[in-house]
Design a protein around this motif. Sequence first.
Motif, PDB file in Angstrom:
ATOM      1  N   GLN A   1     -16.611 -11.405 -44.389  1.00 45.10           N
ATOM      2  CA  GLN A   1     -16.137 -10.312 -43.535  1.00 45.10           C
ATOM      3  C   GLN A   1     -16.958 -10.141 -42.257  1.00 45.10           C
ATOM      4  N   GLN A   2     -17.528 -11.248 -41.771  1.00 43.33           N
ATOM      5  CA  GLN A   2     -18.248 -11.210 -40.499  1.00 43.33           C
ATOM      6  C   GLN A   2     -17.320 -11.526 -39.330  1.00 43.33           C
ATOM      7  N   VAL A   3     -16.169 -12.147 -39.641  1.00 44.64           N
ATOM      8  CA  VAL A   3     -15.113 -12.340 -38.651  1.00 44.64           C
ATOM      9  C   VAL A   3     -13.783 -12.001 -39.300  1.00 44.64           C
ATOM     10  N   SER A   4     -12.838 -11.624 -38.474  1.00 46.15           N
ATOM     11  CA  SER A   4     -11.464 -11.425 -38.932  1.00 46.15           C
ATOM     12  C   SER A   4     -10.585 -12.335 -38.085  1.00 46.15           C
ATOM     13  N   THR A   5      -9.335 -12.492 -38.496  1.00 46.90           N
ATOM     14  CA  THR A   5      -8.441 -13.404 -37.780  1.00 46.90           C
ATOM     15  C   THR A   5      -7.111 -12.732 -37.467  1.00 46.90           C
ATOM     16  N   TYR A   6      -6.454 -13.261 -36.477  1.00 47.53           N
ATOM     17  CA  TYR A   6      -5.085 -12.890 -36.149  1.00 47.53           C
ATOM     18  C   TYR A   6      -4.464 -14.069 -35.413  1.00 47.53           C
ATOM     19  N   SER A   7      -3.162 -14.106 -35.349  1.00 42.88           N
ATOM     20  CA  SER A   7      -2.466 -15.218 -34.703  1.00 42.88           C
ATOM     21  C   SER A   7      -1.703 -14.730 -33.481  1.00 42.88           C
ATOM     22  N   VAL A   8      -1.656 -15.617 -32.474  1.00 34.61           N
ATOM     23  CA  VAL A   8      -0.936 -15.350 -31.233  1.00 34.61           C
ATOM     24  C   VAL A   8      -0.111 -16.585 -30.912  1.00 34.61           C
ATOM     25  N   GLU A   9       1.128 -16.352 -30.491  1.00 35.24           N
ATOM     26  CA  GLU A   9       1.968 -17.487 -30.118  1.00 35.24           C
ATOM     27  C   GLU A   9       1.473 -18.077 -28.803  1.00 35.24           C
TER      28      GLU A   9
ATOM     29  N   ARG B   1      -1.440 -19.727 -32.671  1.00 33.57           N
ATOM     30  CA  ARG B   1      -2.849 -20.079 -32.519  1.00 33.57           C
ATOM     31  C   ARG B   1      -3.667 -19.009 -33.241  1.00 33.57           C
ATOM     32  N   LYS B   2      -4.558 -19.456 -34.116  1.00 29.73           N
ATOM     33  CA  LYS B   2      -5.383 -18.536 -34.889  1.00 29.73           C
ATOM     34  C   LYS B   2      -6.619 -18.151 -34.077  1.00 29.73           C
ATOM     35  N   TYR B   3      -6.791 -16.862 -33.897  1.00 28.73           N
ATOM     36  CA  TYR B   3      -7.943 -16.332 -33.169  1.00 28.73           C
ATOM     37  C   TYR B   3      -8.929 -15.703 -34.152  1.00 28.73           C
ATOM     38  N   TYR B   4     -10.185 -15.785 -33.794  1.00 28.81           N
ATOM     39  CA  TYR B   4     -11.264 -15.218 -34.601  1.00 28.81           C
ATOM     40  C   TYR B   4     -11.907 -14.100 -33.797  1.00 28.81           C
ATOM     41  N   GLN B   5     -12.216 -13.018 -34.516  1.00 29.34           N
ATOM     42  CA  GLN B   5     -12.782 -11.824 -33.892  1.00 29.34           C
ATOM     43  C   GLN B   5     -13.999 -11.410 -34.713  1.00 29.34           C
ATOM     44  N   ILE B   6     -15.121 -11.178 -34.048  1.00 27.78           N
ATOM     45  CA  ILE B   6     -16.320 -10.755 -34.769  1.00 27.78           C
ATOM     46  C   ILE B   6     -16.137  -9.319 -35.248  1.00 27.78           C
ATOM     47  N   THR B   7     -16.647  -9.027 -36.429  1.00 20.82           N
ATOM     48  CA  THR B   7     -16.568  -7.674 -36.986  1.00 20.82           C
ATOM     49  C   THR B   7     -17.924  -6.980 -36.800  1.00 20.82           C
ATOM     50  N   ASP B   8     -17.965  -5.701 -37.153  1.00 20.93           N
ATOM     51  CA  ASP B   8     -19.240  -4.970 -37.103  1.00 20.93           C
ATOM     52  C   ASP B   8     -20.284  -5.635 -37.999  1.00 20.93           C
ATOM     53  N   LYS B   9     -19.839  -6.164 -39.121  1.00 17.17           N
ATOM     54  CA  LYS B   9     -20.755  -6.863 -40.030  1.00 17.17           C
ATOM     55  C   LYS B   9     -21.330  -8.113 -39.357  1.00 17.17           C
ATOM     56  N   GLY B  10     -20.509  -8.824 -38.589  1.00 19.25           N
ATOM     57  CA  GLY B  10     -20.970  -9.988 -37.847  1.00 19.25           C
ATOM     58  C   GLY B  10     -21.961  -9.614 -36.757  1.00 19.25           C
ATOM     59  N   ILE B  11     -21.679  -8.526 -36.048  1.00 15.36           N
ATOM     60  CA  ILE B  11     -22.610  -8.018 -35.033  1.00 15.36           C
ATOM     61  C   ILE B  11     -23.943  -7.666 -35.686  1.00 15.36           C
ATOM     62  N   GLY B  12     -23.882  -7.044 -36.858  1.00  8.84           N
ATOM     63  CA  GLY B  12     -25.102  -6.704 -37.588  1.00  8.84           C
ATOM     64  C   GLY B  12     -25.911  -7.941 -37.951  1.00  8.84           C
ATOM     65  N   GLN B  13     -25.209  -9.009 -38.308  1.00  5.62           N
ATOM     66  CA  GLN B  13     -25.881 -10.258 -38.655  1.00  5.62           C
ATOM     67  C   GLN B  13     -26.621 -10.825 -37.440  1.00  5.62           C
TER      68      GLN B  13
ATOM     69  N   ALA C   1     -15.899 -12.050 -26.697  1.00  4.28           N
ATOM     70  CA  ALA C   1     -14.436 -12.156 -26.664  1.00  4.28           C
ATOM     71  C   ALA C   1     -13.937 -12.920 -27.880  1.00  4.28           C
ATOM     72  N   ASP C   2     -12.750 -12.568 -28.344  1.00  3.73           N
ATOM     73  CA  ASP C   2     -12.110 -13.310 -29.428  1.00  3.73           C
ATOM     74  C   ASP C   2     -11.846 -14.731 -28.945  1.00  3.73           C
ATOM     75  N   SER C   3     -11.777 -15.673 -29.872  1.00  2.00           N
ATOM     76  CA  SER C   3     -11.563 -17.057 -29.467  1.00  2.00           C
ATOM     77  C   SER C   3     -10.911 -17.842 -30.591  1.00  2.00           C
TER      78      SER C   3
END
Length: 105
Positions: free
Chosen positions: A54-62, A68-80, A21-23
């Motif tokens: 590019q192993q995680v990406s970010t987005y913000s949610v109010e 609040r800045k959220y972090y999301q694993i990317t396919d590259k992160g899963i590969g790692q 899950a994103d966190s």
Amino acid sequence: MDAQLKKGFLEFCVLAALKDADSYGYQIVKDVSTCIEISESTLYPILKRLETSQQVSTYSVEHNSRLRKYYQITDKGIGQINRFLEDWDEIEKIYKFIKGDKEDE
């Protein structure tokens, strides 16, 4: 734990914390701290490196009228993570060698 050895594992632990899950930062610290000690001052440079690579990406949610800045694993992160798990046999062999365990021959 030796700081250099710990540093190597921390990035994988942060990626693993994001696998299901994103966190956001504070929650990642709480999740990772169950297996290895980490502070927010240690976490944010790791997240920045993971974002740059590019192993995680970010987005913000109010949240409570603040972003609040959220972090999301990317396919590259899963590969790692998958590469780390593939290397586990070698890591375990090193551990056993250092411990002095002899493998059955």
